[in-house]
Design a protein around this motif. Structure first.
Motif, PDB file in Angstrom:
ATOM      1  N   ASP A  10      38.035  45.970  39.908  1.00 29.81           N
ATOM      2  CA  ASP A  10      39.435  45.491  40.346  1.00 29.81           C
ATOM      3  C   ASP A  10      40.551  45.290  39.840  1.00 29.81           C
ATOM      4  N   ILE A  11      40.665  44.948  39.073  1.00 25.92           N
ATOM      5  CA  ILE A  11      41.153  44.060  38.030  1.00 25.92           C
ATOM      6  C   ILE A  11      43.086  44.850  37.894  1.00 25.92           C
ATOM      7  N   LYS A  12      42.334  46.144  37.377  1.00 30.90           N
ATOM      8  CA  LYS A  12      44.134  46.515  37.730  1.00 30.90           C
ATOM      9  C   LYS A  12      45.012  47.179  38.701  1.00 30.90           C
ATOM     10  N   LYS A  13      43.603  47.494  39.847  1.00 32.99           N
ATOM     11  CA  LYS A  13      44.156  48.046  41.314  1.00 32.99           C
ATOM     12  C   LYS A  13      44.962  46.532  41.636  1.00 32.99           C
ATOM     13  N   ILE A  14      44.704  45.369  40.976  1.00 35.61           N
ATOM     14  CA  ILE A  14      45.392  43.583  41.470  1.00 35.61           C
ATOM     15  C   ILE A  14      46.354  43.738  41.024  1.00 35.61           C
ATOM     16  N   GLN A  15      46.557  44.264  39.726  1.00 36.78           N
ATOM     17  CA  GLN A  15      47.578  43.899  38.921  1.00 36.78           C
ATOM     18  C   GLN A  15      48.713  44.986  39.662  1.00 36.78           C
ATOM     19  N   PRO A  29      55.429  39.742  33.184  1.00 36.82           N
ATOM     20  CA  PRO A  29      53.921  40.256  33.816  1.00 36.82           C
ATOM     21  C   PRO A  29      53.099  39.989  32.923  1.00 36.82           C
ATOM     22  N   ALA A  30      53.622  39.290  31.646  1.00 42.51           N
ATOM     23  CA  ALA A  30      52.635  39.286  30.468  1.00 42.51           C
ATOM     24  C   ALA A  30      51.272  38.022  31.039  1.00 42.51           C
ATOM     25  N   LEU A  31      52.497  37.151  31.933  1.00 38.41           N
ATOM     26  CA  LEU A  31      52.374  36.175  31.615  1.00 38.41           C
ATOM     27  C   LEU A  31      51.213  35.698  32.853  1.00 38.41           C
ATOM     28  N   GLU A  35      42.884  39.188  31.910  1.00 34.43           N
ATOM     29  CA  GLU A  35      40.998  38.326  31.175  1.00 34.43           C
ATOM     30  C   GLU A  35      42.117  36.216  32.582  1.00 34.43           C
ATOM     31  N   ASP A  36      42.994  36.552  32.801  1.00 35.72           N
ATOM     32  CA  ASP A  36      43.376  35.631  34.348  1.00 35.72           C
ATOM     33  C   ASP A  36      42.645  35.926  34.903  1.00 35.72           C
ATOM     34  N   ILE A  41      38.370  35.059  39.284  1.00 39.54           N
ATOM     35  CA  ILE A  41      37.273  35.868  40.658  1.00 39.54           C
ATOM     36  C   ILE A  41      35.851  35.454  40.426  1.00 39.54           C
ATOM     37  N   THR A  42      35.772  35.138  38.491  1.00 37.85           N
ATOM     38  CA  THR A  42      33.832  35.569  38.148  1.00 37.85           C
ATOM     39  C   THR A  42      33.460  33.731  38.107  1.00 37.85           C
TER      40      THR A  42
END
Length: 143
Positions: A10-15, A29-31, A35-36, A41-42
């Protein structure tokens, strides 16, 4: 609307949601890297998403290591539908099952987010970072 645990996929959609907001925007946005997000979430805590027609329209992430709400965002096209309130409920219910420690967050002053947190029982306890309002929620106040 479907609310569920956030997954690495889901991370790409979360971003996309994170970068679509018009308040509490990131100066760069690169902040906040993919990976963060994965770490939060894990390893550090847990996250949730809200989907409408398989599109992620909101998410929340809590950090157990720092007792902090790392993120709670709803895409501007989907606000005022109760998504933020439900994401907050899922997140805080889970958080307070893990620990009774107070949880905090920071948000920009004079924003809808600040108003949302006040209305949902968060208590202002000072400032954080570069002038953000710092809020705290206790186990007792949440229950």
């Amino acid at each position: 609307m479907i609310f569920r645990k956030a997954l690495a996929a889901d991370i790409k959609k979360i971003q996309i949601v994170r970068n679509a907001v018009t308040e509490n925007t990131l100066s760069n946005p690169a902040l906040v890297t993919d990976e963060d997000c994965l770490e939060f979430i894990t390893k550090r805590g847990k996250g949730w998403v809200c989907e409408i027609d398989t599109k992620i329209v909101g998410f929340s992430i809590v950090d157990l290591q720092e007792n902090n709400i790392w993120a709670l965002f709803v895409h501007p096209s989907y606000d005022k539908q109760g998504i933020g309130k439900q994401l907050q409920k899922l997140m805080l219910d889970w958080y307070f099952k893990q620990t009774k420690m107070n949880v905090w967050l920071g948000t920009a002053p004079n924003t809808r987010a600040e108003s949302f947190y006040r209305k949902t029982g968060w208590k202002e306890i000072g400032t954080h970072g570069k002038g953000e309002v710092k809020f705290e929620m206790t186990y007792e106040n949440w229950k």
